[in-house]
Design an enzyme around this catalytic site. Sequence first.
Site, PDB file in Angstrom:
ATOM      1  CD  GLU A  40      13.913  -2.736   4.414  1.00  0.00           C
ATOM      2  OE1 GLU A  40      13.411  -3.725   4.918  1.00  0.00           O
ATOM      3  OE2 GLU A  40      13.290  -1.676   4.241  1.00  0.00           O
ATOM      4  CG  ASP A 113      10.524  -4.143   3.864  1.00  0.00           C
ATOM      5  OD1 ASP A 113      10.222  -2.954   3.680  1.00  0.00           O
ATOM      6  OD2 ASP A 113      10.912  -4.898   2.949  1.00  0.00           O
ATOM      7  CG  ASP A 115       9.884  -8.697   6.751  1.00  0.00           C
ATOM      8  OD1 ASP A 115      10.863  -8.030   7.166  1.00  0.00           O
ATOM      9  OD2 ASP A 115       9.746  -8.999   5.558  1.00  0.00           O
ATOM     10  CD  GLU A 117      15.644 -11.840   6.157  1.00  0.00           C
ATOM     11  OE1 GLU A 117      16.617 -11.114   5.952  1.00  0.00           O
ATOM     12  OE2 GLU A 117      15.738 -13.036   6.486  1.00  0.00           O
ATOM     13  CE1 TYR A 329       7.425  -5.716   3.244  1.00  0.00           C
ATOM     14  CE2 TYR A 329       6.421  -7.275   4.758  1.00  0.00           C
ATOM     15  CZ  TYR A 329       7.529  -6.798   4.088  1.00  0.00           C
ATOM     16  OH  TYR A 329       8.751  -7.410   4.263  1.00  0.00           O
ATOM     17  NE  ARG A 331       9.569 -10.600   1.026  1.00  0.00           N
ATOM     18  CZ  ARG A 331      10.177  -9.521   0.546  1.00  0.00           C
ATOM     19  NH1 ARG A 331       9.975  -8.346   1.119  1.00  0.00           N
ATOM     20  NH2 ARG A 331      10.963  -9.598  -0.505  1.00  0.00           N
ATOM     21  CG  HIS A 375       2.433  -7.308   7.692  1.00  0.00           C
ATOM     22  ND1 HIS A 375       2.948  -6.380   8.551  1.00  0.00           N
ATOM     23  CD2 HIS A 375       3.399  -8.252   7.524  1.00  0.00           C
ATOM     24  CE1 HIS A 375       4.186  -6.737   8.892  1.00  0.00           C
ATOM     25  NE2 HIS A 375       4.471  -7.866   8.277  1.00  0.00           N
TER      26      HIS A 375
END
Length: 816
Positions: A40, A113, A115, A117, A329, A331, A375
């Site tokens: 990203e 990432d 997740d 998104e 990470y 989140r 995670h």
Amino acid sequence: MATAKTAAAKKAASQANAGKGKARAPAKEKAFRNTLVVVESPAKAKTIKKYLGSGYTVKASVGHIMDLPKSKMGVDIENGFEPQYEVIKGKQKVVTELKAAAKNADRVLLATDPDREGEAIAWHVKQQIARRMPAHRVLFNEITKKAIQEAILKPLELNKDVYDAQQARRVLDRLVGYQISPILWKKVRRGLSAGRVQSVAVRLVVERENEIAAFVPVEYWSIEADLKAALPPQFRAKLIKLDGKKIELGSQEVTTPLVEELKKLPFTVQSVEKKERRRNAPAPFITSKLQQEAANRLGFSAKKTMTLAQRLYEGVELGDEGQVALITYMRTDSVRLSPEATAAAREYVREKFGADYLPAEAVQFKTKKSAQDAHEAIRPTTVELEPVRVQKHLERDMFRLYELIWNRFIACQMVPAVFDQTTTDIEAGGPAALHPADNEPRSFLFRATGQTLKFPGYLAVYGAQVPEEPEAGAEKMEGEDEEKGDIARQLPPLEEGQRLELVELIPEQHFTQPPPRFTEASLVKELEEKGIGRPSTYAAILSTIQDKEYVEKKENRFYPTDLGKIVNELLVDAFPKILDVEFTAHMEEELDDVEEGKMQWVKVLEEFYQPFKKSLRAAEKSMRDVKREEQPTDLVCEKCGSPMVIKWGRMGRFLACSGYPDCKNTKDFVEKDGKIEVVEDLPTEENCPTCGKPMLNKRGRFGRFLACSDYPNCKTTRPITLKGVPCPDCGGGLAERRTRFGKSFYGCVNYPNCKFAAWDRPIPGPCPQCGKPYLLSKYSKKEGPYIACPDKECGYRREAPEPGAEQVPPRSAAQP
């Protein structure tokens, strides 16, 4: 409940066997000359490139490259809710660069990432640049050499279920936002928005305010005694029982006679109980707990916390070591730790503090049943990078957050803190003391509690800090009860039967308190406990409800605005199901089911949309038309004698003459104790440049402005200019203005002679890098607020400061 290790194994197995997330054979089966790796952010790309070497090209998508269009719904409701994605405006150049890089590669690895998104970004990148060539997913929880190289050797197929879960959320939010918002525009004011999750968060704040307004304080009293023993220190005990029953003192009339009676009674130690109490170390951080602790200990907003954590995860420059990722990470809803990380923490504790601080076995924490457990917990990538070692390379607030994460991680593998706690019950009266009215024996029981730290344990690293209020979260001591007294005090040596000297009796009046207004920490905790949103959404929720002016923060507490109250009232009446907390939590559970392959995303939307469609039709007809409402008042217009009424406008509620349009008199007002008080125009120190009379700070349909006090004889007006920032083109003043669509910008007061304008708020400069005379206070959804040079070629930027001189609330995106 399964252990964290078992849960991790199950999660890995489900990904490996899900078909869409099946691990491929190691890449050694085929030699690839050039591999394109897409991430990203440029910072993340720079960190990863360092570990891959030749044969790999690492490019950044700079966030999402595709999304639903802003100008229309972008969802074909009649055709299975098919989303109509398009390349985001301004991202075509990025897409072109990615396509060019893909032409020179013989495979593409999508390392966005781990997740929902990130999965959506990976799918959209594949659609744009890798339709006819191998493109696979690589997942890693930390940006370290080992984690990246292992992930590269075990590429996965893209996970359709995870993508569908994100797509379902995006479409749901679009259906709600783009179909309710126009109704609000029509009934209240243009530019308002509704959101499936944000509106529920506003409801929580509004309902808490209603609880506070409806709260009726109840008087109660307490009696405490300052006592002396043979040895110091003097200490204080509280009256808890009378004649064996819990005492309740409701008034001064009840309390005063008891105080007079107690002055005549002997005080004797009835019992002394000594116990060893243990306070266990807290679990490593999950996203919500990190936001809460950063708010309580560091004063950070949720958005600021996540912005700084993102940069720590993607990597920062550490001098000769280059770009290094400092945390895993950020989140996550799991407290699970890898065996390697746990072993490293335990070894650090052994070497730094000694064996006394190390538990016999590694400490395992239980993850909630509702957690996705995708995670690990948030932790440092390596214990070798101690905070003191990296401090000189980090901005102050980034260092403080890293230190908080690092300390919590080390502390979680340390032994509990041990306290010696003494509880003493003291009797006043006894068999010899008789009630003054009926000569019956009287017994008053006081209690004093004291404690001393016997062994610090984990507190040697993660010092205790009492949060502002219970809901903010605090570790409890093993065996700690409600009637703990003042555990911070020390008591003198005491023995059963020992007589004590009464120094003073302290009767004190109290009143029950309403529930506290939400802070950032407590609102995040409330959202988490009620299942509203997910860890990755909390910061955005809190930011959005402030950007939309539904709530405002005063002294670190959330207050609903008039706009927030009225919009909440309208939405709860018209869409009770969508604004229901339990329904919103249930929708989150269904999205989780989609991610796990248990439910089809289109079915989720179908079940939601049919009742929602009926509510929409009803709302269009029956929702209150606030725009046209006029609330009568007892005030009279001083210009024409007509009654004044309360109306609703762009700037909220205001007083207007009922004789409009013949009389256009308007005024600001405040409501105190049910009475309306007019707020007069504010005087200023400036004089009118036309006639020399004082200028007044007045309010108009587009906000506040300066006008001559001699109006209508003198009609001179001008906008309120920014302090300390002259126009860079002509030296005149800069003022906030609005386009005809309501979007704010900053322009020169000498327009049209000078046409300088900027979308972002100019702040006093100069740029320390290129000397530009001013800087811009900017905002991005990913990074939050920051300060940047207006010259893009210069590229200077820095983190926005703490709320103060330069800090400007970010403007929301120009969309419903």
